[in-house]
Enzyme design. Sequence first.
Site, PDB file in Angstrom:
ATOM      1  CE  LYS A  11      -1.692  -1.431   3.824  1.00 34.38           C
ATOM      2  NZ  LYS A  11      -2.434  -1.631   5.076  1.00 34.38           N
ATOM      3  N   GLY A  53      -6.801   4.353  10.272  1.00 33.76           N
ATOM      4  CA  GLY A  53      -7.528   3.104  10.014  1.00 33.76           C
ATOM      5  C   GLY A  53      -7.783   2.809   8.546  1.00 33.76           C
ATOM      6  CB  THR A  54      -6.647   4.292   5.297  1.00 36.65           C
ATOM      7  OG1 THR A  54      -5.318   4.463   5.787  1.00 36.65           O
ATOM      8  CG2 THR A  54      -7.357   5.618   5.257  1.00 36.65           C
ATOM      9  N   GLY A  55      -5.771   1.453   6.444  1.00 32.15           N
ATOM     10  CA  GLY A  55      -5.210   0.137   6.135  1.00 32.15           C
ATOM     11  C   GLY A  55      -6.149  -0.978   6.589  1.00 32.15           C
ATOM     12  CB  CYS A  56      -8.003  -1.521   9.789  1.00 32.31           C
ATOM     13  SG  CYS A  56      -6.630  -1.255  10.900  1.00 32.31           S
ATOM     14  CB  THR A  58      -5.516   8.972   6.767  1.00 33.83           C
ATOM     15  OG1 THR A  58      -4.574   9.506   7.705  1.00 33.83           O
ATOM     16  CG2 THR A  58      -5.747   9.961   5.650  1.00 33.83           C
TER      17      THR A  58
HETATM   18  N1  LIG Z   1      -5.272  10.555   1.710  1.00 39.46           N
HETATM   19  C1  LIG Z   1      -5.554   9.454   1.000  1.00 39.46           C
HETATM   20  N2  LIG Z   1      -6.259   9.556  -0.159  1.00 39.46           N
HETATM   21  C2  LIG Z   1      -6.545   8.461  -0.892  1.00 39.46           C
HETATM   22  N3  LIG Z   1      -6.200   7.210  -0.551  1.00 39.46           N
HETATM   23  C3  LIG Z   1      -5.492   7.035   0.587  1.00 39.46           C
HETATM   24  C4  LIG Z   1      -5.129   8.144   1.431  1.00 39.46           C
HETATM   25  N4  LIG Z   1      -4.428   7.665   2.497  1.00 39.46           N
HETATM   26  C5  LIG Z   1      -4.362   6.329   2.330  1.00 39.46           C
HETATM   27  N5  LIG Z   1      -4.969   5.942   1.172  1.00 39.46           N
HETATM   28  C6  LIG Z   1      -5.136   4.568   0.686  1.00 39.46           C
HETATM   29  O1  LIG Z   1      -5.535   3.801   1.804  1.00 39.46           O
HETATM   30  C7  LIG Z   1      -4.950   2.518   1.776  1.00 39.46           C
HETATM   31  C8  LIG Z   1      -4.171   2.266   3.072  1.00 39.46           C
HETATM   32  O2  LIG Z   1      -3.055   3.071   3.025  1.00 39.46           O
HETATM   33  P1  LIG Z   1      -1.821   3.122   4.025  1.00 39.46           P
HETATM   34  O3  LIG Z   1      -0.600   2.811   3.253  1.00 39.46           O
HETATM   35  O4  LIG Z   1      -1.875   4.433   4.722  1.00 39.46           O
HETATM   36  O5  LIG Z   1      -2.136   1.928   5.059  1.00 39.46           O
HETATM   37  P2  LIG Z   1      -1.801   1.797   6.598  1.00 39.46           P
HETATM   38  O6  LIG Z   1      -0.575   2.559   6.953  1.00 39.46           O
HETATM   39  O7  LIG Z   1      -1.785   0.360   6.895  1.00 39.46           O
HETATM   40  O8  LIG Z   1      -3.057   2.484   7.298  1.00 39.46           O
HETATM   41  P3  LIG Z   1      -3.433   2.448   8.869  1.00 39.46           P
HETATM   42  O9  LIG Z   1      -2.347   1.761   9.574  1.00 39.46           O
HETATM   43  O10 LIG Z   1      -3.637   3.870   9.238  1.00 39.46           O
HETATM   44  O11 LIG Z   1      -4.710   1.700   8.987  1.00 39.46           O
HETATM   45  C9  LIG Z   1      -4.114   2.476   0.516  1.00 39.46           C
HETATM   46  O12 LIG Z   1      -4.863   1.870  -0.514  1.00 39.46           O
HETATM   47  C10 LIG Z   1      -3.842   3.926   0.183  1.00 39.46           C
HETATM   48  O13 LIG Z   1      -3.622   4.078  -1.194  1.00 39.46           O
HETATM   49  C1  LIG Z   2      -5.962  -1.961  17.093  1.00 34.63           C
HETATM   50  C2  LIG Z   2      -5.321  -1.395  15.890  1.00 34.63           C
HETATM   51  N1  LIG Z   2      -5.142  -2.172  14.812  1.00 34.63           N
HETATM   52  C3  LIG Z   2      -4.565  -1.668  13.696  1.00 34.63           C
HETATM   53  C4  LIG Z   2      -4.157  -0.359  13.655  1.00 34.63           C
HETATM   54  C5  LIG Z   2      -3.500   0.171  12.390  1.00 34.63           C
HETATM   55  O1  LIG Z   2      -3.871   1.386  12.053  1.00 34.63           O
HETATM   56  C6  LIG Z   2      -4.393   0.440  14.795  1.00 34.63           C
HETATM   57  N2  LIG Z   2      -4.036   1.730  14.835  1.00 34.63           N
HETATM   58  N3  LIG Z   2      -4.965  -0.115  15.891  1.00 34.63           N
HETATM   59 MG   LIG Z   3      -1.925  -0.452   8.729  1.00 33.06          MG
END
Ligand SMILES: Nc1ncnc2c1ncn2[C@@H]1O[C@H](COP(=O)(O)OP(=O)(O)OP(=O)(O)O)[C@@H](O)[C@H]1O
Ligand SMILES: Cc1ncc(CO)c(N)n1
Ligand SMILES: [Mg+2]
Length: 559
Positions: free
Chosen positions: A232, A267-270, A265
């Site tokens: 990502k 929790g976007t990854g989750c 943003t």
């Molecule tokens: N500002 C944004 N606009 C559009 N897409 C975004 C934005 N921020 C994140 N994304 C998308 O969200 C998804 C998760 O991105 P990211 O790489 O930030 O994951 P992460 O670090 O695991 O997130 P988190 O740990 O906060 O849950 C990816 O598909 C990324 O392209």
């Molecule tokens: C509990 C939990 N899982 C995943 C993430 C990743 O964003 C977070 N911040 N907290």
């Molecule tokens: Mg993440």
Amino acid sequence: MQGANLVGFNTNFLPTFPIFKTTQHLFCHLKQAYPTASSTFASMGNDEFTTTTTTTVRVPRVLTVAGSDSGAGAGIQADMKACAALGVYCTTVITAVTAQNTAGVQGIHTVPADFVEKQMLSVLTDIGADVVKTGMLPTVDIIRSICDVLKTYPVTALVVDPVLVATSGDELAGPAVLDVLREELLPMADLVTPNLPEASALIGGENVVNISDMREAAQAIHALGPRNVLVKGGHLPGTGGMVDVLYDGVDWHELSGSRVETHNTHGTGCTLASAIAAELAKGHPMLPAILAAKQYLADTLQQSAGLNIGRGAQGPLNHLYKLSNWGKTSTERQFKPEALLLYAVTDAAMNKRWGRSTADAVRGAIEGGATIIQIREKEAETGEFLREAEASLKVARHYGIPLLINDRIDIAMACDADGIHLGQSDLPVAQARALLGPEKIIGVSCKTPEQAEKAWKDGADYIGSGGVYPTTTKKDNKTIGLDGLREVCYGSPIPVVAIGGISTSNAGQVMQEPRPQNLKGVAVVSALFNQADVVASTQALRSVLARTVKKSSPVVPLL
Ligand SMILES: Nc1ncnc2c1ncn2[C@@H]1O[C@H](COP(=O)(O)OP(=O)(O)OP(=O)(O)O)[C@@H](O)[C@H]1O
Ligand SMILES: Cc1ncc(CO)c(N)n1
Ligand SMILES: [Mg+2]
């Protein structure tokens, strides 16, 4: 709205994903897709479904094994909301309880591995799961337990989000888990979704800072055993586009979208990983599932960009924006009855005659003091109607004036208009409300108090009532007169706008006191648009109304 674009799509990709592992699964998924199908499937030897013609609905299920986020932006809470938004039942096995908010992680309380296992068994021996998604896995023992359980209770797909560090920079799982993650869990995964720092950690610490690094990292992680790797790009430097890189063991796919300017943003990854799990649980193959999940995330980011929750650097998403649109309920977008004061309804033929576009006519009416606009188009083809509506909406949004579409809910939805005006023989209000959601404005034409009462009970926001006077704009239209108008007003408590043959010469009479308290204004076509100067004609009508409806005037200032 921005979508995810696919670069380098390889059609060989789809069949390689083992989403339908057995014929049995294929039947399950077919049944899922066609829940009303009768015993055909059962007679094919699949005893999971009823053998009678009784309908059984099999709900797609995701089991998330992750940490709780007390701030409810990430972790288990994000997973549940994303799955719910996508129509999937989500069960939850909690690996850790975090004390967390929009500023960071203040504490972690890890759940013992045997209790993680107990939760998994409770779910899998009863409810079952189509897809398991893992998030925060803080200890080696927890990861081993999960692997053991999954060997006994295999699922259709396993999505591993290798959570190591929260968006805030706080560590959620130490480097101690890396080996067991790499050696035991990843080989079982159908998809693993590291962000840049996680990809770097999984490949031994080498920096991953650009797309070429992401491709290399995806390939190296794939070599650890997972069927697909999605690196990502949320942490990529720069403000331009967003690119995630998918590697399926054969090809790389760059999945691009535009960056949403927002600090919300967390929790976007989750969210992305559980949305993918949800789409897989519905039966979609891997690539379409990822694309659908990215679209959901992009829409959610967009809808959540203006939210103000918490004091920290990273706010949460509104996963359920379709149910509760906080951005709109709390702002001026809510329908105000005073907006009905001077209701301008466009007429394509009239505009054509005077050589002006619909958007120009709308601009003129708004500059002259119209307080709400309806685009009424009886002749144009759909594509042309949509373009006219979009251009007009741009103008109306610029001035902060609501714009509705006559009859055509598809056009209203396609251009995200502020609402719709329905006739008695158009789509029923209840269905329109279900399609448009609670925030959009719905108006209904009524000629009788009975119709007015029904419109009110069905959930309309306002009533358009007429023809008050004879009109040439609408064919075969029965004139109900001022008395008919009053009866309609008394038929329901919702606001009413009078329509039909109204102009500067009789608007005063329509609005004169004593007037029903819910009669809020007049709707006009010819009085504004069958005139050489739309601005001047609207101004003239607006001043007549200002004299009769003094109390309403300050609410919507004359421009
Ligand atoms: N500002 C944004 N606009 C559009 N897409 C975004 C934005 N921020 C994140 N994304 C998308 O969200 C998804 C998760 O991105 P990211 O790489 O930030 O994951 P992460 O670090 O695991 O997130 P988190 O740990 O906060 O849950 C990816 O598909 C990324 O392209
Ligand atoms: C509990 C939990 N899982 C995943 C993430 C990743 O964003 C977070 N911040 N907290
Ligand atoms: Mg993440």
